[in-house]
Design a protein around this motif. Structure first.
Motif: not given
Length: 383
Positions: A272-274, A294-296, A320-322, A329-331
């Motif tokens: 994922a790209y964050v 990419a999953h963004c 941070v928690k969200a 989820l992405a992993i």
């Protein structure tokens, strides 16, 4: 037309989104028969920077000396670059970013058409001190008052200029060159391979929210790695704090500034790209990541939603928690979701964010500015 580009750091460069935009516009305009000159910042005290060539793909490059003190950099550059550009015989001066716009009033005295692109509300960014913040806000006000035409990169900014200054602006998105994904090769030296890392790529500054990303990632029990790619300026306290955090977790990798094949491989093979920013204009890296399918995961701010729409996943700014739950989820999804959504993202980017329409619109805006100045001059003569 003979066009001057001012306000960027230097081209050719990928130091930031502004530099990418100026490079793409200048080169493509030159190919169409225009004469383009770019006024690059020159930092002789920074030995890590490459030398500035005299031209790049037929775009003439000027060297403008800047201050070693970051708070004065934009002011000194704007004064010197504007002073030099005044005598360049240009049909239009195109200023990029609020800091450089502080000197727009000067070419107006010489009846030179001026266009300003506001890439973001820079005075909101956390990295600036009191003087720099006030100066950037001053540059914004000067642009609103004196620029013949103003370009903004989001509907939110367009609304802001109308509400704050009563100023109409042109909304014009950035473009992107869509490339085919590439297999991992050069990134293997960092222990990276397909679908074994989360990616952030961009400037390492407070408003990008990298500290949120690190905190969220460090709370996940996984062998997946986190890549933070960007130039970590050793004189920047925030960048150094990010480096210190990374050193405490051997899963976090900081490869420094990347471009070319390394850049393509990082986008092509990430889980994922964050982009966890507090503030954005229109992030080129966001478009680039989406162009590779990419999953963004983006912070939920209007500028990000406006660009990515339903093609990304969001989390509340600074939560941070969200963000940690989005990363988990992405992993867990990895390859399956990337393949399912990637083709839709790529098709969306190709349809909406090509560079050539951006160049078309920008040249049209130059023509509007030129006609406006000619009309004003003719009116003054008649008066």
């Amino acid at each position: 037309m003979k066009i001057a580009m001012l306000g960027h750091k230097r081209i050719p460069s990928r130091e930031g989104g502004i530099e990418t935009v100026v490079t793409e516009l200048a080169v493509r305009m030159e190919r169409r028969g225009n004469q383009v000159e770019a006024y690059n910042r020159w930092e002789p005290f920074n030995k890590d920077l490459p030398k500035i060539p005299k031209e790049y793909k037929n775009v003439k490059l000027h060297k403008i000396l800047t201050s070693q003190k970051s708070s004065l950099n934009a002011f000194i550059y704007s004064v010197l670059a504007t002073g030099k550009a005044l005598f360049g015989g240009h049909d239009v001066l195109h200023y990029h970013a609020e800091g450089s716009c502080a000197m727009i009033w000067l070419p107006k005295l010489f009846k030179i058409p001026v266009v300003a692109t506001i890439h973001g509300l820079d005075w909101k960014r956390a990295k600036w001190g009191n003087f720099a913040t006030k100066y950037l806000l001053f540059g914004e006000r000067v642009a609103a008052r004196y620029a013949d035409e103003i370009i903004v990169l989001s509907k939110d900014m367009q609304h802001y200029f109308l509400e704050t200054y009563g100023r109409e602006t042109h909304y014009l998105n950035n473009g992107i060159q869509v490339n085919d994904p590439v297999a991992p090769d050069k990134i293997r030296k960092f222990g990276l391979k397909e679908q074994n890392y989360i990616l952030y790529l961009g400037r390492i500054v407070p408003e990008k929210g990298i500290h949120y990303l690190i905190e969220a990632f460090r709370g996940i029990d996984t062998d997946v790695k986190l890549v933070i790619a960007g130039n970590a300026d050793k004189t920047n306290p925030y960048a150094m704090s990010i480096c210190e955090k990374a050193e405490k977790d051997d899963r976090i990798i900081m490869p420094g500034f990347v471009e070319g094949q390394m850049l393509e491989e990082l986008y092509s093979n990430c889980i994922a790209y964050v982009l966890p920013s507090d503030v954005e204009g229109m992030a080129i890296t966001m478009l680039e990541a989406m162009s590779y399918g990419a999953h963004c995961i983006f912070s939920d701010i209007p500028e990000n939603r406006e660009v990515a729409g339903d093609y990304a996943r969001y989390f509340p700014v600074g939560d941070v928690k969200a963000l940690r739950e989005r990363l988990k989820l992405a992993i867990s999804l990895r390859e399956s979701e990337k393949n399912a959504d990637g083709e839709r993202e790529i098709a969306y980017i190709k349809e909406k964010f090509g560079w050539e329409p951006v160049v078309d619109s920008t040249l049209d805006i130059y023509e509007l500015a030129i006609r406006k100045v000619r009309k004003r001059v003719a009116s003054q003569k008649m008066g």
